[in-house]
Write a protein that holds these residues in place. Structure first.
Motif: not given
Lengths: 319, 319
Positions: B50, B54, B269, B272-278, B309-310
């Motif tokens: 964040f 990035g 993965r 991304w899936e559990r925390m919903k962050i890139v 997160g880039n």
């Protein structure tokens, strides 16, 4: 404007917020200077992708399930859903330690089936038609005595979903607009109800995929016109308005903006790339609506409900 | 343990924090109950994805560029980088309103080239070898008088990167471990320096891709052994330690844990899936290290620096 006394009033929504608050996250409101510059407005994203089970749906399901009396509750709850509502009911049932029976179309994303299983719910798979879903659900309810928890067309569900916009209004004042995605209308009608009672100067807008534009057509026609063969990447928004959600939306929203799947994918990519958060296609319809009608939102303060973040990483629309 | 007086002391790192604070984000520390349950430990993710541009790299670049004197500054700054450091220097130069000359390998991700351009920097493309990069950079510096801003092997860069772990220690006390990815070692050496001076009971661990494991081998050998033909999906970690970062890492870190690309992708993965962050692959090495040695971290309080997160959404490793 007519406010029907059957609709959840502010104190009912507040009671829902109190009832569920121990079990849900108060999700953050995020902003992005890059996106504000790009669209020349101040956007406040209410991030329900960070909500438990990855979507706002847990609010309504928890509210409805915690409100059951003991006799009802011990027989369990049941629903049919291809996605987020299934997870929400499974999780809320686990909170109350009662059985959950979930009817899911065979073609639901694997990640959603797996999540429902992990919450300990019983899954019954069915053909991907509303008819098949409803028939199997009816049988299950008859056999088990479980209570049906509808995905949207229910005042307890609507009152629960309304708590997302309630928190947004508490955190961000003087919004000119608030945009929520519209499928069956639970989130949008809840958002409209609470906004009307908390911040009357805020206009409520529904963002709807052009390929499932029953809300747009229904509001124009003044009567419910369900979608036939809806088709959109925003699979959370394939459903049509119900007789509880439609009148609220007709009365209390300013406009339904329809957006193409291309716009949804573009908006989703912008959110992922610029904000570094994972959002599902349905959740990107709000930003897509701003992309579609930028002049409406120029120099305005705009709240957007990011409905959820449950995507199948193996099937992303970026190429 | 030996603390070399040349190394950035606490007051130097604090000065860096003061210098850059107007220009960077204080990033949030996120937690996930699901991941804590899965790995039986308490994980605190310091979310530099964040951060502006990035990634954490803006911290060091801004610190180094703001510290230039006026004569140096007006001739501009230059660097070579395939990714986040390029964006960071471009952005920090824009903050100081001076020119930035960035040498980027032709095969850098499109999204990173575009971002550098958007910050108004001059890009020169080159062959993807360190030799080619350094040669072109030298020419540019000679022609323009620009100051080279190194990606990691520089105390001002190290001191700037240290501010991420400084914030984490301020927000979360009593960490048993703090894990940072290691490529050139700027982030890891800064993390080790500030942790030694703020929270001596916290062990610092480097997480390194097995395909670019020069830090692991160098620490074992007691001398720098650069990677030859490093190969990993974590393209931010292809570089080898330098003569400034290596001694700090050798002295002040407890261990380098190497992780496979498969573990990195699995960890990415999960986040991304559990925390919903890139998060980018490099950023997932910390969680991959926990997956690799779960017994080390059981029942411990573990800080992980999520470096950035880039990612190129058109080339994701999920299938």
């Amino acid at each position: 404007m007519l406010f029907n006394p059957d609709w959840p009033a502010y104190n009912i929504i507040e009671a829902a917020a109190d009832r569920i608050q121990t079990f849900i996250h108060r999700t953050p409101v995020l902003t992005s200077r890059t996106l504000n510059r790009k669209f020349q407005c101040e956007i406040y994203f209410k991030c329900e992708n960070f909500q438990k089970a990855g979507a706002f749906k847990i609010r309504g399901a928890t509210n409805a399930i915690l409100a059951l009396n003991i006799d009802q509750a011990e027989k369990g709850v049941a629903t049919h859903s291809s996605g987020n509502h299934a997870q929400a009911v499974a999780m809320a049932a686990r909170i109350r330690k009662i059985p959950a029976y979930i009817v899911m179309p065979r073609n639901s994303p694997e990640v959603k089936k797996k999540a429902v299983q992990e919450y300990g719910a019983h899954i019954t798979e069915c053909d991907p038609t509303l008819e098949a879903r409803e028939k199997i659900l009816e049988t299950i309810c008859e056999e088990t005595g479980a209570t049906f928890i509808p995905p949207y067309n229910d005042y307890r569900i609507i009152g629960g979903q309304a708590t997302a916009a309630m928190e947004l209004h508490q955190d961000v004042h003087d919004l000119d607009y608030i945009i929520a995605p519209v499928g069956g209308g639970g989130l949008l009608s809840g958002t409209a109800l609470v906004t009307y009672q908390m911040s009357r100067e805020t206009s409520v807008i529904g963002a709807e995929p052009a390929g499932a534009d029953d809300a747009y057509r229904s509001v124009r026609a003044g009567e419910i016109i369900p979608s036939e063969n809806p088709d959109t990447i925003a699979e959370g928004l394939l459903t049509s308005l119900g007789d509880k959600t439609f009148p609220i939306i007709k009365e209390l929203t300013e406009e339904i903006i329809t957006v193409s799947d291309d716009e949804i994918i573009k908006a989703m990519r912008l959110i992922w790339e610029r904000m570094k958060i994972v959002v599902e296609p349905s959740a990107a319809t709000g930003l897509a609506a701003i992309m579609n009608q930028p002049e409406t939102f120029e120099n305005k303060r705009v709240g957007i409900i990011i409905s959820g973040g449950n995507v199948d990483l193996d099937n992303l629309p970026f190429h």
